[in-house]
Enzyme design. Structure first.
Site, PDB file in Angstrom:
ATOM      1  N   HIS A 140      -5.414   0.885   1.631  1.00 25.17           N
ATOM      2  CA  HIS A 140      -3.999   0.594   1.351  1.00 25.17           C
ATOM      3  C   HIS A 140      -3.912  -0.696   0.542  1.00 25.17           C
ATOM      4  O   HIS A 140      -4.697  -1.620   0.743  1.00 25.17           O
ATOM      5  CB  HIS A 140      -3.221   0.448   2.661  1.00 25.17           C
ATOM      6  CG  HIS A 140      -1.748   0.348   2.477  1.00 25.17           C
ATOM      7  ND1 HIS A 140      -0.986   1.346   1.912  1.00 25.17           N
ATOM      8  CD2 HIS A 140      -0.877  -0.649   2.775  1.00 25.17           C
ATOM      9  CE1 HIS A 140       0.279   0.977   1.887  1.00 25.17           C
ATOM     10  NE2 HIS A 140       0.371  -0.240   2.403  1.00 25.17           N
ATOM     11  N   CYS A 151       0.897   3.917  -2.481  1.00 25.76           N
ATOM     12  CA  CYS A 151       0.599   2.492  -2.661  1.00 25.76           C
ATOM     13  C   CYS A 151      -0.112   2.196  -3.984  1.00 25.76           C
ATOM     14  O   CYS A 151       0.272   1.283  -4.706  1.00 25.76           O
ATOM     15  CB  CYS A 151      -0.198   1.955  -1.474  1.00 25.76           C
ATOM     16  SG  CYS A 151      -1.847   2.636  -1.262  1.00 25.76           S
ATOM     17  N   HIS A 211       4.990  -3.002  -0.438  1.00 27.96           N
ATOM     18  CA  HIS A 211       4.057  -1.885  -0.503  1.00 27.96           C
ATOM     19  C   HIS A 211       4.790  -0.571  -0.274  1.00 27.96           C
ATOM     20  O   HIS A 211       5.970  -0.554   0.089  1.00 27.96           O
ATOM     21  CB  HIS A 211       2.928  -2.073   0.522  1.00 27.96           C
ATOM     22  CG  HIS A 211       3.386  -2.104   1.946  1.00 27.96           C
ATOM     23  ND1 HIS A 211       2.852  -1.309   2.917  1.00 27.96           N
ATOM     24  CD2 HIS A 211       4.335  -2.840   2.585  1.00 27.96           C
ATOM     25  CE1 HIS A 211       3.417  -1.555   4.082  1.00 27.96           C
ATOM     26  NE2 HIS A 211       4.330  -2.483   3.897  1.00 27.96           N
TER      27      HIS A 211
END
Length: 165
Positions: free
Chosen positions: A123, A71, A135
């Site tokens: 994240h 990510c 993502h």
């Protein structure tokens, strides 16, 4: 004869009622909802570039599409290539920088952060508009689009940041 006059009077009243103008609409009692902020040109470039990475494979620590992306590597790669901005480090490092943004004020290209591993800002994704973000999740192993309002992400959403004016 009287019946004819009554019927004629009834129809003339009916026609007059049909021909009258309807009442003017009243202004709403509440204020209209605010429009979302306008997107920025760099934010749009970020989104378009991010979309070109859909279905790219996931790799922990990955920083380019050929090797795979995680990510934060995805965000660093996109921002460097599409906006000429150096955004590096872990998702938590990236979250410490940038201008805080309320969820209601998100614009395409802003970054959204989640707590997905019982760790703050573990994240990150790129907001693309319409309550969606792109993502590189480790689950399913591919860059993809998800909804901010989806139960999993809604429960884990932490903050958003903007790197654009």
């Amino acid at each position: 004869m009287r019946v004819h006059l009554l019927i004629a009077g009834f129809f003339s009243l009916l026609l007059a009622a049909c021909a009258s103008k309807p009442p003017a609409p009243q202004a709403p009692a509440h204020q209209p909802a605010e429009r979302p902020p306008a997107s920025s040109p760099k934010g749009n470039d970020v989104v378009l570039f991010a979309l070109s990475l859909l279905d790219t494979g996931y790799r922990f620590g990955g920083k380019n599409p050929e090797a795979g992306l995680d990510c934060s590597g995805m965000v660093s790669y996109i921002y460097g290539r599409a906006a000429g901005l150096r955004v590096s480090g872990s998702a938590a490092d990236i979250a410490r920088r940038g201008r805080p943004v309320e969820r209601a004020g998100l614009r395409p290209g802003d970054l959204v952060f989640f707590n997905t591993r019982n760790a703050a800002f573990s994240h990150v994704g790129v907001y693309i508009g319409d309550d969606r973000f792109i993502h590189a999740p480790s689950s399913n192993g591919r860059v993809r689009i998800d909804q901010l309002g989806a139960r999993y992400f809604a429960q884990r959403f932490e903050t958003a940041r903007s790197y654009f004016d």
